[in-house]
Enzyme design. Sequence first.
Site, mmCIF file in Angstrom:
data_model
loop_
_atom_site.group_PDB
_atom_site.id
_atom_site.type_symbol
_atom_site.label_atom_id
_atom_site.label_comp_id
_atom_site.label_asym_id
_atom_site.label_seq_id
_atom_site.Cartn_x
_atom_site.Cartn_y
_atom_site.Cartn_z
ATOM 1 N N LYS A 89 39.969 -19.664 55.175
ATOM 2 C CA LYS A 89 41.296 -19.655 55.786
ATOM 3 C C LYS A 89 41.644 -18.200 56.091
ATOM 4 O O LYS A 89 41.931 -17.424 55.184
ATOM 5 C CB LYS A 89 42.314 -20.264 54.823
ATOM 6 C CG LYS A 89 43.770 -20.087 55.239
ATOM 7 C CD LYS A 89 44.694 -20.599 54.142
ATOM 8 C CE LYS A 89 46.149 -20.264 54.421
ATOM 9 N NZ LYS A 89 47.050 -20.809 53.387
ATOM 10 N N GLU A 133 47.987 -31.099 54.773
ATOM 11 C CA GLU A 133 48.230 -30.481 53.465
ATOM 12 C C GLU A 133 49.723 -30.387 53.207
ATOM 13 O O GLU A 133 50.521 -30.097 54.106
ATOM 14 C CB GLU A 133 47.600 -29.087 53.373
ATOM 15 C CG GLU A 133 48.298 -28.039 54.210
ATOM 16 C CD GLU A 133 47.989 -26.605 53.782
ATOM 17 O OE1 GLU A 133 48.744 -26.061 52.957
ATOM 18 O OE2 GLU A 133 47.022 -26.043 54.303
#
Length: 203
Positions: A122, A33
């Site tokens: 997350k 990412e």
Amino acid sequence: MSRNIVAILRGVTPPEVEAVSEALVDCGITRIEVPLNSPDAFASIERLASRFGAVALIGGGTVLTVDEVARLHDCGARLVVSPNMNPDVIRATRSAGMRSYPGVMTPTECFAALDAGASGLKLFPGSLIGPDGLRALRAVLPTATEVLAVGGAAPDNFVQWMAAGASGFGIGTALYRPGDTAAGVRKKAQAVVAAFDASSGGQ
């Protein structure tokens, strides 16, 4: 072997992103990412999706809005990671066929994220919640829920996080800091992968 490690390339720039990511992929880290608060992040993500999209899960981090989700989709991204739990962002991500990992800390946020369709959670910031907090959450979360520990997870504590129920990790500075060379990232990635494999029994 596929490892559940998301490399967080905060601060990376388009001219260097391909070489850095090649080092990661070569070491077996195939989830990458680029946080959107990095310089020209969408250009970096587009480059990565074009070059590595067939072999790696490429996406954006620090994604806060539905408009950003749409831009990521246009760039070829398949992964959306956020520091917060925004049901609109989750739903837009899933509707676009991408994987959604919102940031959560509490049971309320965890279940709201799952209800909105999150692919996984997350746990952020992991340093505040710790393995003990994750262990408590695991007691109530659906068994198959994917939970990534981010912010406070590092090679020296992978074992503790795994024992508490972590599915994987988002790793930032232990893999990349602005200014790192591709060769330097390769050395860091090798160390992270070795620690992950030792902690997970090679799974």
